[in-house]
Design a protein around this motif. Structure first.
Motif, PDB file in Angstrom:
ATOM      1  N   GLN A 171       0.848  -1.179   0.000  1.00 54.63           N
ATOM      2  CA  GLN A 171       0.000   0.000   0.000  1.00 54.63           C
ATOM      3  C   GLN A 171       0.889   1.236   0.000  1.00 54.63           C
ATOM      4  OE1 GLN A 171      -3.982   0.170   1.840  1.00 54.63           O
ATOM      5  NE2 GLN A 171      -3.026   1.430   3.418  1.00 54.63           N
ATOM      6  N   PHE A 172       1.147   1.760  -1.208  1.00 56.28           N
ATOM      7  CA  PHE A 172       2.055   2.898  -1.358  1.00 56.28           C
ATOM      8  C   PHE A 172       3.327   2.670  -0.549  1.00 56.28           C
ATOM      9  CE2 PHE A 172      -1.750   5.337  -2.778  1.00 56.28           C
ATOM     10  CZ  PHE A 172      -1.230   5.754  -3.983  1.00 56.28           C
ATOM     11  N   LEU A 173       3.984   1.532  -0.802  1.00 51.72           N
ATOM     12  CA  LEU A 173       5.262   1.078  -0.255  1.00 51.72           C
ATOM     13  C   LEU A 173       5.145   0.452   1.128  1.00 51.72           C
ATOM     14  CD1 LEU A 173       7.115   2.739   2.115  1.00 51.72           C
ATOM     15  CD2 LEU A 173       7.111   4.482   0.367  1.00 51.72           C
ATOM     16  N   ARG A 174       4.023   0.689   1.865  1.00 52.52           N
ATOM     17  CA  ARG A 174       3.882   0.101   3.196  1.00 52.52           C
ATOM     18  C   ARG A 174       3.434  -1.351   3.085  1.00 52.52           C
ATOM     19  NH1 ARG A 174       3.343   5.602   2.037  1.00 52.52           N
ATOM     20  NH2 ARG A 174       4.249   6.773   3.764  1.00 52.52           N
ATOM     21  N   LYS A 175       4.013  -2.168   3.954  1.00 45.49           N
ATOM     22  CA  LYS A 175       3.738  -3.603   3.925  1.00 45.49           C
ATOM     23  C   LYS A 175       3.323  -4.092   5.307  1.00 45.49           C
ATOM     24  CE  LYS A 175       7.264  -4.501   0.348  1.00 45.49           C
ATOM     25  NZ  LYS A 175       7.775  -3.131   0.155  1.00 45.49           N
ATOM     26  N   LEU A 176       2.600  -5.179   5.342  1.00 45.82           N
ATOM     27  CA  LEU A 176       2.282  -5.864   6.586  1.00 45.82           C
ATOM     28  C   LEU A 176       3.502  -6.684   6.976  1.00 45.82           C
ATOM     29  CD1 LEU A 176      -1.301  -6.922   5.518  1.00 45.82           C
ATOM     30  CD2 LEU A 176      -0.753  -5.257   7.326  1.00 45.82           C
ATOM     31  N   SER A 177       4.214  -6.229   8.000  1.00 49.70           N
ATOM     32  CA  SER A 177       5.569  -6.739   8.232  1.00 49.70           C
ATOM     33  C   SER A 177       5.878  -6.966   9.699  1.00 49.70           C
ATOM     34  CB  SER A 177       6.608  -5.746   7.675  1.00 49.70           C
ATOM     35  OG  SER A 177       6.448  -5.529   6.299  1.00 49.70           O
ATOM     36  N   LEU A 178       6.874  -7.810   9.892  1.00 50.13           N
ATOM     37  CA  LEU A 178       7.597  -7.969  11.146  1.00 50.13           C
ATOM     38  C   LEU A 178       9.027  -7.546  10.863  1.00 50.13           C
ATOM     39  CD1 LEU A 178       8.175  -9.126  14.020  1.00 50.13           C
ATOM     40  CD2 LEU A 178       8.483 -11.359  12.918  1.00 50.13           C
ATOM     41  N   TYR A 179       9.590  -6.676  11.714  1.00 51.28           N
ATOM     42  CA  TYR A 179      10.925  -6.172  11.418  1.00 51.28           C
ATOM     43  C   TYR A 179      11.793  -6.133  12.673  1.00 51.28           C
ATOM     44  CZ  TYR A 179       9.290  -1.718  13.407  1.00 51.28           C
ATOM     45  OH  TYR A 179       8.797  -0.756  14.245  1.00 51.28           O
ATOM     46  N   ALA A 180      13.104  -6.135  12.419  1.00 53.03           N
ATOM     47  CA  ALA A 180      14.111  -5.908  13.452  1.00 53.03           C
ATOM     48  C   ALA A 180      15.013  -4.796  12.955  1.00 53.03           C
ATOM     49  CB  ALA A 180      14.907  -7.178  13.718  1.00 53.03           C
ATOM     50  N   LYS A 181      15.349  -3.846  13.855  1.00 56.18           N
ATOM     51  CA  LYS A 181      16.206  -2.737  13.449  1.00 56.18           C
ATOM     52  C   LYS A 181      17.020  -2.263  14.640  1.00 56.18           C
ATOM     53  CE  LYS A 181      13.661   0.971  15.221  1.00 56.18           C
ATOM     54  NZ  LYS A 181      14.080   2.239  15.888  1.00 56.18           N
ATOM     55  N   GLY A 182      18.104  -1.551  14.330  1.00 59.64           N
ATOM     56  CA  GLY A 182      18.921  -1.028  15.412  1.00 59.64           C
ATOM     57  C   GLY A 182      20.237  -0.489  14.910  1.00 59.64           C
ATOM     58  N   LYS A 183      21.117  -0.184  15.857  1.00 56.86           N
ATOM     59  CA  LYS A 183      22.452   0.324  15.554  1.00 56.86           C
ATOM     60  C   LYS A 183      23.472  -0.457  16.376  1.00 56.86           C
ATOM     61  CE  LYS A 183      21.189   5.143  14.483  1.00 56.86           C
ATOM     62  NZ  LYS A 183      21.780   5.215  13.133  1.00 56.86           N
ATOM     63  N   LEU A 184      24.535  -0.868  15.693  1.00 57.48           N
ATOM     64  CA  LEU A 184      25.667  -1.511  16.347  1.00 57.48           C
ATOM     65  C   LEU A 184      26.890  -0.664  16.033  1.00 57.48           C
ATOM     66  CD1 LEU A 184      24.893  -5.227  15.385  1.00 57.48           C
ATOM     67  CD2 LEU A 184      24.408  -4.089  17.573  1.00 57.48           C
ATOM     68  N   GLY A 185      27.201   0.272  16.925  1.00 57.37           N
ATOM     69  CA  GLY A 185      28.262   1.226  16.634  1.00 57.37           C
ATOM     70  C   GLY A 185      27.833   2.118  15.480  1.00 57.37           C
ATOM     71  N   ARG A 186      28.608   2.106  14.409  1.00 61.52           N
ATOM     72  CA  ARG A 186      28.284   2.916  13.224  1.00 61.52           C
ATOM     73  C   ARG A 186      27.468   2.144  12.186  1.00 61.52           C
ATOM     74  NH1 ARG A 186      30.130   7.817  12.923  1.00 61.52           N
ATOM     75  NH2 ARG A 186      31.710   8.537  14.399  1.00 61.52           N
ATOM     76  N   LEU A 187      27.159   0.905  12.466  1.00 64.56           N
ATOM     77  CA  LEU A 187      26.329   0.106  11.564  1.00 64.56           C
ATOM     78  C   LEU A 187      24.858   0.306  11.911  1.00 64.56           C
ATOM     79  CD1 LEU A 187      26.036  -2.069   9.329  1.00 64.56           C
ATOM     80  CD2 LEU A 187      26.104  -3.771  11.175  1.00 64.56           C
ATOM     81  N   ASP A 188      24.095   0.749  10.925  1.00 70.46           N
ATOM     82  CA  ASP A 188      22.650   0.911  11.050  1.00 70.46           C
ATOM     83  C   ASP A 188      22.004  -0.176  10.194  1.00 70.46           C
ATOM     84  OD1 ASP A 188      19.933   1.781  10.402  1.00 70.46           O
ATOM     85  OD2 ASP A 188      20.463   3.697  11.293  1.00 70.46           O
ATOM     86  N   TYR A 189      21.125  -0.988  10.785  1.00 79.74           N
ATOM     87  CA  TYR A 189      20.588  -2.128  10.043  1.00 79.74           C
ATOM     88  C   TYR A 189      19.078  -2.239  10.210  1.00 79.74           C
ATOM     89  CZ  TYR A 189      20.043  -4.602  14.473  1.00 79.74           C
ATOM     90  OH  TYR A 189      19.648  -4.962  15.737  1.00 79.74           O
TER      91      TYR A 189
END
Length: 442
Positions: A171-189
C-alpha cells in the motif's frame, strides 16, 4: 431537576480538567513534543504535511481525457497530505501511525478519504541496538529511499522506482511486516519479513500469462528484505523508517549502504513449451549519501546521493510510472507502450543507476530565505526496452522557512516509448513537465 444539576456538576468537572490540562501544557510541550515525563524521554508528537502541485504537462501521443484528445494539459493537485502521530510511551515501547492521501486531482473520486499509511508497535529488546516491531509499515530493505522522508525530499518527488512493489503488492510502499532494526556502533541495520498484499487488488492487474514476467496470482510467499549502512560521520536517527532527502546543512552525514529484496515464486511467465514457470523476485543494491555544510553553521551546504540497483522481476518485466496522471485514456491502443498522459517505463528487469545533487546557498540569502537548486537523473537498461531509458529533472527550492514553508519550481523530462514489432518498447522521443510545488510542514 436533579438530573440537570448532576449534568452541570459533570460539565464543571470537565472544565476543571480542561483548565488544568491547558495550564500544564506549556510545561509539557517542548521541541514539538508533548512530554509524558519530566525529562522528555517519554513523549508524543503530531506532524502535518501538505504538498500541492501546479503542473503543465506535455502528454504522451494519443492521450485522451474522458475521451477527448489532448496533447497538453495544466492542472492542480494534492500530491501528498499527511498526519503523523507517534511517541515513545515507555523506555521500551514505541508507537507510530500515519494517515493521509496521495495524488488527488481533477480526475480523482470526490470526497476521497484519508487512509492509514502506517500503524505499528515496537519494543526495544536492547535499547538502541535491537528493536522489534509489527504492523503496516514502511520499514523496507534494498535502498535508502525505499522509505523516503517526504518532507525533506530534495526536489518535488522521491525516486519511486526504489519502492519496487509500490501499490502492486503493498500500500504505497507500506507492507504488513515484522521487522528488526537497530544500531551496532556505526552500523545501522534493518531486516524485514513482509506478507505481500493480494496482487488482484492492484490497479490494472491481469492474471493472463504470457512469455513476459508478471506478478503471480498464486497465494504469495513471504518477502524478505534488508538494508545495512555504515555512518562515517554523524549518525542518522532511525526512530522511524523514513530517510531524509537532505538535512539542508544542519548535519554532517556520509554513509554507504547495501540492501536486498527477495520473494520466492513471486513472478510467473509462460515457458517455451507453454508451461507455467515461477521465478523468484530478486533485487540487490548499493548506494551512498553525502550531506554536509561547507562553511559551518549558516553557510552553504551540499547534498548528494547515488545508487546502483539490479532488478530481477523475471524475463521481460516492465511497469510504467504515471504520477497523478492528468489523462485517463489513449487512442493508440496497443502501440502506446507508455500509455496515455505522463507515463514512462520506470520499473523493470535490468540495471539502473540514479543520482541526485543539490547545493544550498548560505542562510539569509534573500532576506530571511535562501535557495537550493538541484538536479537528478534515472538511467536504466531494462530487458523489455530496445533503447536505454533516461528520466531527468532539475529545479530550484526556495526555502522560505526551511522545510516548514518551501516553494519548488522544477522541470521534468521523460522518455516516450511506442511498441516495436518485437513487442518491446522503442523510444520515440521525450516529453516535459513544468511543475510548481508549495510545501507546508509542521
Amino acid at each position: 431537576m436533579k438530573s440537570y444539576i448532576q449534568r452541570a456538576k459533570w460539565m464543571a468537572f470537565a472544565l476543571v480538567l480542561l483548565f488544568n490540562a491547558s495550564v500544564s501544557h506549556g510545561q509539557a510541550y517542548k521541541d514539538g513534543k508533548f512530554w509524558l515525563n519530566d525529562d522528555g524521554s517519554h513523549y508524543f508528537k503530531l506532524t502535518l504535511l501538505s504538498q500541492v502541485w501546479l503542473r503543465s504537462t506535455d502528454l504522451n501521443p494519443g492521450s485522451t481525457i474522458n475521451g477527448y484528445a489532448k496533447d497538453h494539459y495544466t492542472d492542480i493537485g494534492i500530491r501528498r497530505a499527511r498526519v503523523q502521530a507517534y511517541g515513545q510511551l515507555t523506555d521500551r515501547v514505541f508507537i507510530y501511525t500515519q494517515v493521509g492521501m496521495n495524488n488527488f486531482n481533477f480526475l480523482s473520486d470526490r470526497k476521497a478519504g484519508f487512509f492509514i499509511h502506517d500503524i505499528l508497535g515496537e519494543y526495544a529488546a536492547v535499547k538502541g541496538r535491537l528493536s522489534f516491531g509489527m504492523g503496516l509499515t514502511a520499514w523496507n530493505g534494498l535502498t535508502r529511499f525505499a522509505a523516503p522522508s517526504v518532507a525533506t525530499i530534495l526536489g518535488v518527488d522521491a525516486p519511486l522506482f526504489e519502492q519496487t512493489t509500490n501499490d502492486v503488492t503493498d500500500q504505497f510502499l507500506r507492507k504488513l511486516s515484522l521487522y528488526a532494526k537497530g544500531k551496532l556502533g556505526r552500523l545501522d541495520y534493518r531486516l524485514v519479513m513482509s506478507s505481500p498484499m493480494d496482487v488482484h487488488k492492484a490497479a490494472g492487474y491481469s492474471d493472463a500469462i504470457s512469455t513476459r514476467s508478471n506478478f503471480s496470482p498464486l497465494p504469495a510467499k513471504m518477502q524478505w528484505q534488508g538494508y545495512f549502512k555504515w555512518d562515517f560521520l554523524d549518525k542518522e536517527d532511525n526512530t522511524t523508517p523514513y530517510s531524509a532527502g537532505s538535512y539542508y546543512g544542519t548535519k554532517k552525514v556520509f554513509n554507504v549502504g547495501v540492501g536486498f529484496q527477495f520473494q520466492p515464486d513471486a513472478m510467473w511467465h509462460a515457458g517455451a513449451t507453454g508451461d507455467t514457470v515461477l521465478t523468484d523476485m530478486k533485487h540487490v543494491a548499493v548506494d551512498a549519501f553525502y550531506d554536509v555544510p561547507l562553511q559551518g553553521a549558516g553557510g552553504p551546504s551540499i547534498s548528494a546521493y547515488a545508487t546502483y540497483i539490479h532488478f530481477d522481476h523475471g524475463p521481460g518485466y516492465i511497469r510504467q510510472q504515471a504520477v497523478m496522471n492528468p489523462a485517463n485514456g489513449t487512442t493508440m491502443a496497443g502501440n502506446a507502450f507508455s500509455g496515455g498522459g505522463n507515463g514512462y517505463p520506470s520499473f523493470g528487469t535490468g540495471d539502473l543507476v540514479y543520482a541526485q545533487v543539490g547545493y544550498k546557498f548560505k542562510e539569509n540569502l534573500i532576506g530571511s530565505t535562501t535557495l537550493m537548486p538541484y538536479a537528478s537523473a534515472q538511467f536504466a537498461n531494462y530487458d523489455r526496452l530496445n533503447d536505454n531509458m533516461l528520466f531527468w529533472d532539475a529545479g530550484i527550492n526556495w526555502l522560505l522557512k526551511g522545510t516548514t514553508s518551501k516553494l519548488t519550481l522544477a522541470y521534468q523530462n521523460r522518455p516516450v516509448y511506442e511498441t516495436a514489432a518485437n513487442g518491446n518498447g522503442e523510444r520515440s522521443g521525450h516529453k516535459g513537465t513544468a511543475l510548481l510545488q508549495y510545501q507546508v510542514f509542521f
